[in-house]
Write a protein that holds these residues in place. Structure first.
Motif, PDB file in Angstrom:
ATOM      1  N   UNK A  29       0.835  -1.215   0.000  1.00 40.04           N
ATOM      2  CA  UNK A  29       0.000   0.000   0.000  1.00 40.04           C
ATOM      3  C   UNK A  29       0.864   1.257   0.000  1.00 40.04           C
ATOM      4  N   UNK A  30       1.983   1.207   0.726  1.00 39.54           N
ATOM      5  CA  UNK A  30       2.907   2.347   0.716  1.00 39.54           C
ATOM      6  C   UNK A  30       3.447   2.581  -0.701  1.00 39.54           C
ATOM      7  N   UNK A  31       3.632   1.510  -1.446  1.00 37.14           N
ATOM      8  CA  UNK A  31       4.161   1.658  -2.802  1.00 37.14           C
ATOM      9  C   UNK A  31       3.120   2.284  -3.733  1.00 37.14           C
ATOM     10  N   UNK A  32       1.842   1.973  -3.495  1.00 37.68           N
ATOM     11  CA  UNK A  32       0.795   2.628  -4.273  1.00 37.68           C
ATOM     12  C   UNK A  32       0.816   4.138  -4.019  1.00 37.68           C
ATOM     13  N   UNK A  33       1.042   4.532  -2.757  1.00 39.33           N
ATOM     14  CA  UNK A  33       1.140   5.950  -2.413  1.00 39.33           C
ATOM     15  C   UNK A  33       2.357   6.571  -3.099  1.00 39.33           C
ATOM     16  N   UNK A  34       3.475   5.813  -3.136  1.00 39.39           N
ATOM     17  CA  UNK A  34       4.693   6.303  -3.782  1.00 39.39           C
ATOM     18  C   UNK A  34       4.452   6.573  -5.264  1.00 39.39           C
ATOM     19  N   UNK A  35       3.701   5.685  -5.910  1.00 35.81           N
ATOM     20  CA  UNK A  35       3.408   5.873  -7.330  1.00 35.81           C
ATOM     21  C   UNK A  35       2.472   7.076  -7.536  1.00 35.81           C
ATOM     22  N   UNK A  36       1.506   7.225  -6.629  1.00 36.82           N
ATOM     23  CA  UNK A  36       0.538   8.321  -6.778  1.00 36.82           C
ATOM     24  C   UNK A  36       1.214   9.682  -6.631  1.00 36.82           C
ATOM     25  N   UNK A  37       2.070   9.799  -5.611  1.00 35.11           N
ATOM     26  CA  UNK A  37       2.745  11.075  -5.354  1.00 35.11           C
ATOM     27  C   UNK A  37       4.094  11.182  -6.060  1.00 35.11           C
ATOM     28  N   UNK A  38       4.480  10.120  -6.753  1.00 35.31           N
ATOM     29  CA  UNK A  38       5.771  10.104  -7.449  1.00 35.31           C
ATOM     30  C   UNK A  38       6.908  10.401  -6.467  1.00 35.31           C
TER      31      UNK A  38
END
Length: 429
Positions: free
Chosen positions: A85-94
């Motif tokens: 889930x943290x990685x999804x956030x990383x992709x969203x916020x780049x």
């Protein structure tokens, strides 16, 4: 063994976890390649996760020995889902910082998951089946590594990074679901906190006697309770089991090869001016590793564990020396094939010896300690390999590693032979 439902759950869990892990790794490398131009910064990001796993090692060992192992597996499995889930956030916020958080939480989950899994294996099968299960279990992880990296590479050509992380998330959900069906026949947890191992229950309800007649007479059996002593309780145990220390030292031999594996593959490719040889080397090593896992049951009836461990370590040393002729494609492929066979036999045999020699009440702490040790040694070997490749080149480096490995094998083989001879002499009186 194959009629035991727990065995299939453990093997399926290892395979699913491997698929998810390697898809995540390929996705991480792709993300870093896009967002992080500096190789040094990439190494720092990877090191952050490694450091977190090492720091949580002592806590993981203590928790595993004093808590339901199934509960530890479930919670650490849930931790994997949180990390993705943290990685999804990383992709969203780049954002690269969210990726660092992903790497840290994933490694913390692994620090609990893998030692707990090693502690579960001797609880779900009988002692005579340990070597066979360890071999097949390692094969499941190897096949998952091969399929996971291949699938991830193919998926990256047809979908986005987010899709790859979704696939990884689904794999971790399947892992968590399969773990919920695990039925671990653990001994009483309060008694597990004490030092006396006692009788450990095995499937079928028959008590399994402690290895080598250990029943309170061992110095380690007088150690403090697990929740108070942590890793300190391992010190008297390791002193009373020199064979365990010997195997820990011998593990350095295949680690010298594994630590610089990717760097050596790149250098061999450059030496032979052939980009395709990289795929061949990986394929030969993987197939040989899997083949050794299937042969491990056959090898179980031929010689003691220590004799086989010395043999496998010597073969790894020979494979390292053979890479002196890495400019020859045949020699390079033969070297990696020998390494795959030897490593595929060495690691299941080493795991079996640890599971037998270490009392079950100490399995969590010991396998956490071993996991920490492996991580640290791996990084040291990786850095040393990089330095030696820059200063003396591949062919001289593998010769140095090979000679060092042969020296380690010879020293500990002689020491073990003297110890056996001394024990026989004392027994004759």
């Amino acid at each position: 063994m194959w009629k035991n439902r727990n065995v299939w759950i453990v093997l399926a869990g290892e395979f699913i976890a491997g698929l998810g892990l390697w898809m995540s790794i390929i996705a991480n490398l792709e993300f870093m390649q896009q967002k992080v131009p500096s190789d040094f910064m990439k190494s720092l990001i990877l090191f952050a996760g490694l450091l977190a796993g090492v720091l949580f090692g002592p806590l993981a060992g203590r928790v595993i020995d004093t808590t339901s192992k199934k509960k530890v597996l479930l919670i650490s499995g849930a931790g994997r889902l949180v990390s993705v889930c943290f990685m999804f956030v990383a992709l969203y916020f780049d954002s690269i910082w969210w990726m660092v958080l992903f790497a840290v939480t994933l490694q913390i989950s692994a620090a609990f998951y893998f030692p707990a899994l090693q502690s579960v294996i001797p609880l779900i099968v009988k002692e005579r089946e340990l070597l066979a299960l360890n071999g097949v279990h390692m094969n499941a992880g190897t096949i998952a590594r091969i399929l996971g990296t291949t699938l991830a590479g193919l998926m990256l050509t047809v979908m986005s990074l987010q899709g790859l992380y979704v696939a990884s998330f689904v794999a971790y959900v399947a892992l968590l679901a399969s773990t919920a069906f695990l039925n671990v026949p653990e001994p009483d947890l309060q008694r597990a906190r004490g030092a006396d191992e006692g009788a450990a229950a095995v499937p079928g309800g028959e008590p399994e006697q402690a290895e080598n007649g250990r029943r309170g007479s061992d110095p380690a059996a007088q150690a403090p309770p697990a929740e108070q002593s942590g890793f300190k309780a391992l010190l008297p145990l390791l002193r009373s089991e020199p064979i365990v220390l010997t195997v820990l030292w011998l593990t350095l031999v295949p680690t010298l090869f594994i630590g610089g594996f990717n760097l050596m593959v790149i250098n061999i490719s450059e030496l032979q001016h052939d980009a395709q040889v990289k795929g061949l080397l990986y394929a030969v090593e993987g197939i040989s590793f899997i083949l050794a896992g299937f042969l491990v049951k056959w090898m179980a009836d031929r010689g003691g564990l220590m004799n086989r461990l010395f043999l496998f370590a010597a073969i790894v040393a020979a494979a390292q020396c053979l890479l002196f002729f890495a400019d020859s494609k045949l020699c390079a492929l033969l070297s990696f094939g020998l390494f795959g066979l030897a490593a595929g036999g060495f690691f299941p045999a080493a795991a079996t010896l640890f599971q037998k020699q270490i009392p079950k009440a100490y399995h969590g702490r010991f396998f956490s300690f071993r996991s920490m040790l492996d991580r640290v040694v791996f990084q040291v070997v990786l850095l040393s390999t990089g330095l030696l490749l820059d200063f003396i080149g591949l062919q001289l480096m593998v010769l140095v590693y090979g000679v060092l490995s042969f020296v380690l094998v010879a020293v500990f083989a002689v020491r073990e032979a003297r110890s056996v001879k001394k024990d026989r002499a004392e027994a004759s009186f």
